[in-house]
Each structure stands twice: as structure tokens, then as C-alpha cells.
Design a protein around this motif. Structure first.
Motif, PDB file in Angstrom:
ATOM      1  N   ILE A  18       0.847  -1.190   0.000  1.00 29.88           N
ATOM      2  CA  ILE A  18       0.000   0.000   0.000  1.00 29.88           C
ATOM      3  C   ILE A  18       0.881   1.239   0.000  1.00 29.88           C
ATOM      4  N   SER A  25       0.764   5.442   0.027  1.00 29.50           N
ATOM      5  CA  SER A  25      -0.052   6.638   0.236  1.00 29.50           C
ATOM      6  C   SER A  25       0.161   7.618  -0.912  1.00 29.50           C
ATOM      7  N   GLY A  44      -8.614   5.169   2.764  1.00 29.57           N
ATOM      8  CA  GLY A  44      -7.962   5.845   3.870  1.00 29.57           C
ATOM      9  C   GLY A  44      -6.453   5.697   3.905  1.00 29.57           C
ATOM     10  N   ASP A  45      -5.918   4.785   3.055  1.00 34.23           N
ATOM     11  CA  ASP A  45      -4.475   4.548   3.081  1.00 34.23           C
ATOM     12  C   ASP A  45      -3.770   4.892   1.777  1.00 34.23           C
ATOM     13  N   GLY A  46      -4.377   4.544   0.650  1.00 36.23           N
ATOM     14  CA  GLY A  46      -3.720   4.840  -0.619  1.00 36.23           C
ATOM     15  C   GLY A  46      -4.077   3.839  -1.689  1.00 36.23           C
TER      16      GLY A  46
END
Length: 261
Positions: free
Chosen positions: A201, A203, A249-251
Motif C-alpha cells: 500500500i 499513500s 484511507g491509506d492509498g
């Protein structure tokens, strides 16, 4: 050590304009040699520090970085050969040994455990300066070759994922149907960052950094637009992506196995 005088002044101009002053650490238990050699080397555009034993050497190496170590073999406590092996194998530092040993076998041992060169006492300080310069040139050339090789590997690599072929050197993207898919420069850098960090993940700020766009303000939404454009090219159904997934919410993440070819 031979008497230090001014008849070596011609060496002062030899490579004296290096961009960064090499930092030399002298390790010798002889106070006269430490002080005389330190004073002499300062004249040749070196930063010089000196210690008298292995314990002090190890402490200095924990606190600072050095370009080269001049190391006496015969030291109280931990000997120079052991310290040489530590510096060469653990830290990758070039080492020139100072030794009173005259047997060739003893000098070979030093070279085998990682020393880059050796000087037999008593020595002419001009010779030592020449050997320091020679070792530093070899180290710099080796680093240049490593960097060039790394750049060549990066520039010439290609990746496969889910039937796609992404050629970094040619900046080409080919579909599973063997069609060449045009991509913009921004899309190329974004896909390269995602491919090189597959199943991780990332961002928006990480993607901005990895795509060399760290100058963008933190709330820049251009990454979202680029992801959307890439999905239109990579996904069968861009609205229900299987490859370029959003982690809310994270990327974003490239969720597939990537193979370098």
C-alpha cells in the motif's frame, strides 16, 4: 618513518582540488608517528584524526565516517589484523596497514583479510601519501562502476504482471493481447512506482515522492487522476478494478504478482 620535510611539496597539488576532503583515521600506538603523520597529511588536503589503539578506533567508527584508515599492525590489545578485518568486512572501509614485518607471507595475510595496501616501517611519508591517493582513486572508480551497473540494470529492466509487459528502458506498456498501449510520462512514473512496490500500500504522499513530484502540495489530487487514467488502460472494468486497488484511507496498491524479466 623517514624524516618529514618539505621536499614532497610537489605532491600537495596532486589531486588537491577534490570536491570532498577525504577523512583519514590513523591508528598507531607510537605517539611520535601519530603526531608527525597527522601534521604531514594535513598539508595534502586531508582531514586527519588519530587514535592509539583498537578500542578508540572502534569508538570513532561508531561516531563518524571515514574515507580510509591507516592502521598499525602491532597494537596493544586487539591487533591491527583483527581491526582490519572488522573495518573491511563490516564497514567496507579501505585500509592501509603499517607494518614492521618484512616476511612476504605476513603481508599476504593482511591483504587476504581485506587490507587494500601496506607500507613497511620505516617508510617515506611521500610514499604513504601516494598510496593513499591510489587507494582512494580505486575506491572511487569501483563506486562509479557499481553506480553505473545499477543504473544500467534499472534502465534495462522490464516487468510482467497479469499478462502485461512493462518495459522500463523503452517506456513501453504491452497488453496481454500484445497491443502497445501509449502512456504519458506521468503515467509511466506512477506505474513504475507501483510495479516496483507491488502488493504494498502506497499513500498519495509516497507516490508523489516515488514519481519525483515531491514539490506538489500535500493535498494535490493529481495522483487520483493518474490512477484513474491508468485503470482505464489496465483494467477490464475500471469501475471495479482488480489490479490497481484503492485501500480506503491509506492509498493505492498494485495487487498482482510482478516478475522482473
Amino acid at each position: 618513518m623517514a624524516e618529514i620535510n618539505d621536499n614532497a611539496s610537489y605532491l600537495c597539488s596532486f589531486e588537491g582540488s577534490m570536491e570532498a576532503r577525504p577523512r583519514i583515521l590513523i591508528v598507531d600506538d607510537d605517539t611520535d608517528i601519530r603526531e608527525a603523520l597527522s601534521t604531514y597529511l594535513l598539508r595534502f588536503d586531508f582531514d586527519v584524526e588519530a587514535v592509539c589503539n583498537g578500542k578508540e578506533m572502534r569508538q570513532r567508527l561508531e561516531d563518524r565516517t571515514y574515507s580510509l584508515i591507516i592502521l598499525d599492525v602491532m597494537l596493544p590489545g586487539e591487533n591491527g589484523l583483527s581491526l582490519c578485518k572488522h573495518a573491511a568486512e563490516t564497514l567496507g572501509l579501505p585500509v592501509i596497514l603499517l607494518t614492521a614485518m618484512t616476511e612476504q607471507a605476513d603481508r599476504v595475510v593482511g591483504l587476504e583479510i581485506g587490507a587494500d595496501d601496506y607500507v613497511v616501517k620505516p617508510f617515506d611519508p611521500r610514499e604513504l601519501v601516494a598510496r593513499i591517493r591510489s587507494v582512494l582513486r580505486r575506491v572511487a572508480a569501483k563506486e562509479d562502476r557499481k553506480e553505473a551497473a545499477a543504473e544500467e540494470r534499472t534502465d534495462s529492466c522490464a516487468y510482467r504482471f497479469s499478462g502485461w509487459r512493462f518495459d522500463v528502458s523503452a517506456r513501453e506498456l504491452r497488453s496481454p493481447a500484445q497491443e502497445d498501449i501509449p502512456i504519458s510520462t506521468a503515467e509511466f512514473h506512477l506505474l513504475k512506482a507501483l510495479v516496483e512496490n507491488a502488493n504494498r500500500i502506497l499513500s498519495r504522499s509516497q507516490l508523489l515522492d516515488l514519481t519525483q513530484r515531491s514539490e506538489a502540495i500535500t493535498f494535490d489530487r493529481s495522483i487520483d487522476s493518474q490512477i484513474s487514467r491508468l485503470r482505464k488502460k489496465l483494467e477490464a472494468d475500471p469501475k471495479r478494478p482488480n489490479l490497481l486497488k484503492t485501500v480506503r484511507g491509506d492509498g493505492y496498491m498494485l495487487a498482482t504478482r510482478v516478475t522482473r524479466i
